[in-house]
Scaffold this active site. Structure first.
Site, mmCIF file in Angstrom:
data_model
loop_
_atom_site.group_PDB
_atom_site.id
_atom_site.type_symbol
_atom_site.label_atom_id
_atom_site.label_comp_id
_atom_site.label_asym_id
_atom_site.label_seq_id
_atom_site.Cartn_x
_atom_site.Cartn_y
_atom_site.Cartn_z
ATOM 1 N N ASP A 191 22.554 61.186 26.852
ATOM 2 C CA ASP A 191 21.108 61.190 26.692
ATOM 3 C C ASP A 191 20.451 60.187 27.631
ATOM 4 O O ASP A 191 21.069 59.208 28.061
ATOM 5 C CB ASP A 191 20.727 60.823 25.252
ATOM 6 C CG ASP A 191 20.886 61.989 24.292
ATOM 7 O OD1 ASP A 191 21.058 63.119 24.782
ATOM 8 O OD2 ASP A 191 20.844 61.764 23.069
ATOM 9 N N LYS A 204 16.527 64.046 26.853
ATOM 10 C CA LYS A 204 15.258 64.636 26.450
ATOM 11 C C LYS A 204 14.333 63.492 26.051
ATOM 12 O O LYS A 204 14.646 62.714 25.156
ATOM 13 C CB LYS A 204 15.452 65.606 25.279
ATOM 14 C CG LYS A 204 16.281 66.824 25.638
ATOM 15 C CD LYS A 204 16.347 67.805 24.495
ATOM 16 C CE LYS A 204 17.260 67.329 23.383
ATOM 17 N NZ LYS A 204 18.670 67.242 23.823
ATOM 18 N N MET A 231 10.427 58.039 17.037
ATOM 19 C CA MET A 231 9.683 58.753 18.089
ATOM 20 C C MET A 231 8.200 58.823 17.740
ATOM 21 O O MET A 231 7.552 59.865 17.920
ATOM 22 C CB MET A 231 10.276 60.159 18.294
ATOM 23 C CG MET A 231 11.741 60.137 18.697
ATOM 24 S SD MET A 231 12.543 61.760 18.592
ATOM 25 C CE MET A 231 12.782 61.913 16.810
#
Length: 491
Positions: free
Chosen positions: A266, A288, A403
């Site tokens: 990641d 991502k 997030m």
């Protein structure tokens, strides 16, 4: 000119800068010349003899120290009873000296260089083409440690640590490996099968203090034949890389990284974690990040399947814990549908790292009887529609939003609309556990404004609940990792 470190396609360093090149040099039967009869010279001479070098000492007998005299008498080291001269370097592979004066050191160094012989003048770095490190001897396993002269005592301390980790019997196991190598190579072709054999061998040799038994070699070769008879199948391991600090990686994660053929990692995995991976492993950035161009999940799934079906051992390296907001369920389902073996190595999730960094219990029994991890990011890059805000707004719990940087203002509004008081303590931590970690603590009513100061370029966690009431001395403050205060001010 100093060369730049080698870079990968993702911009990370493949090999960090080295102060010196570590080299293991075969001196068996090679001539080494030495000047000086001090105790330091005697230690170096004995080390060279242990490597099989034919050492010749040039020093007047009256200048020999007791240790050197004993070495000459005990080992039959060739001793020339006169000082060194320029003719001694012919045919030598190595030259060492212990010189009292700078002028003598310079003369010896220049004479050796002129003859094309690598040279070391003891305790005079300016006249050394190479250096000796601290040694852990399990020959044929040899560990050498160097600090490039910066802190010799540190090298000694590291050596002591390694000595305790490597069992004395490793010497016999390494010798056995040496004797078996050709036989194993005949039975197993290069690739996963051969590496599987040696990984099992290593696991066994490092888990015992006993030397190999008399029949160990036969049993190991039988194991090699068994591995050769079974088709090599690939596998995928989902590994939690933790929040960023490489020291928070688990031992099982380390072993998976060291065994990998392919690593799909990641964007949030730190370079320090990647540095611990097997050097030969192929690495692919499949990160991502919200608001940035990213790999499609289907493409990542396809890559894992393709590599595994090619017989590769794949590590899917995910930031934090792979089973928390890491799309692990989708990946596992796809792999299992293809009949591919999949394993999971948990990691430290960011919320746990945040609690440790703040030294705050998420379940302080005076304030919270439950903890909730909430994603603030849906497939359409908005707050998830299924979040029960009325439940999250209730007291006696701790909520951590993952997030949530770009959604901070909406989180503030939703919680207050559902009855949470404006002065409920909130913390914001970005880049948790990393050197540039930043923290803010204040009331819920200031969350949206605070995020504009903290920024959303780095991964952000938002913690809400009474357990965070004592993080900052007063509301409306931001702190870096060292605790330096930054006012929100006019934000």
């Amino acid at each position: 000119m100093r060369r730049k470190p080698l870079q990968q396609s993702d911009g990370n360093e493949r090999i960090a800068a080295l102060a010196k090149l570590p080299v293991f040099w075969n001196l068996t039967g090679k001539r080494a010349v030495m000047a000086g009869g001090s105790d330091g010279a005697a230690w170096k001479a004995e080390l060279l003899q242990a490597c099989g070098a034919e050492v010749e000492l040039f020093c007047e007998t009256s200048e020999l120290g007791d240790t050197m005299k004993a070495l000459v008498e005990r080992t039959g080291l060739t001793h020339h009873d006169h000082p060194w001269h320029c003719g001694i370097f012919t045919g030598a592979s190595l030259a060492l000296a212990d010189c009292e004066t700078e002028a003598e050191a310079q003369a010896f160094y220049c004479a050796a260089r002129g003859a094309g012989v690598p040279v070391n003048v003891i305790d005079k770095p300016a006249y050394c083409q190479f250096q000796f490190g601290s040694i852990v001897n399990r020959s044929p396993v040899i560990v050498s440690i160097s600090t490039d002269g910066a802190a010799p005592i540190l090298a000694q301390a590291i050596r002591q640590r390694i000595e305790t980790l490597l069992p004395p019997a490793l010497k016999q196991w390494a010798s056995l490996a040496q004797s078996l190598r050709e036989a194993v190579n005949r039975r197993l072709s290069p690739g996963p099968a051969r590496r599987l054999f040696w990984e099992r061998f290593v696991a066994r040799s490092l888990s015992t203090n006993e030397p190999p038994a008399q029949d160990t070699a036969d049993r190991l070769l039988a194991t090699a034949e068994q591995i050769a008879s079974v088709p090599s199948l690939g596998s995928v391991t989902l590994v939690g890389a933790g929040p960023g600090d490489a020291e928070l990686l688990t031992l099982k994660a380390m072993r998976a990284l060291q065994a990998a053929d392919v690593i799909l990692f990641d964007d949030l995995v730190s370079p320090e974690v990647l540095e611990l991976a097997r050097r030969e492993a192929k690495r692919f950035l499949v990160g991502k990040r919200g608001g940035r161009e990213s790999c499609r999940q289907d493409d990542i799934n396809d890559m894992m399947v393709r590599f595994a079906k090619d017989g590769k051992r794949v590590v899917r390296l995910k930031s934090g814990d792979p089973m928390i907001f890491g799309r692990a369920g989708e990946e596992i389902a796809r792999l299992q549908s293809e009949g591919i073996a999949v394993d999971v190595v948990p990691g430290i999730t960011a919320a746990s790292a945040m609690a440790a960094s703040l030294k705050t219990s998420l379940t302080n029994r005076d304030h919270a009887q439950q903890v909730r991890f909430v994603t603030a990011h849906s497939r359409d890059h908005e707050l998830p529609q299924t979040v029960d805000w009325a439940s999250l707004a209730k007291p006696n719990q701790t909520s951590v939003f993952y997030m949530g940087g770009r959604m901070a203002g909406q989180i503030e509004q939703r919680l207050m609309d559902n009855g949470m008081t404006a002065d409920t303590p909130v913390v914001v931590v970005s880049s948790v556990s990393r050197p540039h970690e930043q923290r803010w603590a204040g009331p819920l009513a200031s969350l949206g404004d605070a995020m504009r100061m903290v920024g959303v370029e780095e991964p952000v966690l938002i913690g809400v609940g009474e357990v965070f009431g004592t993080v900052a001395g007063e509301h409306g403050q931001s702190f870096d990792q060292e605790g330096q205060e930054h006012r929100v001010g006019s934000v």
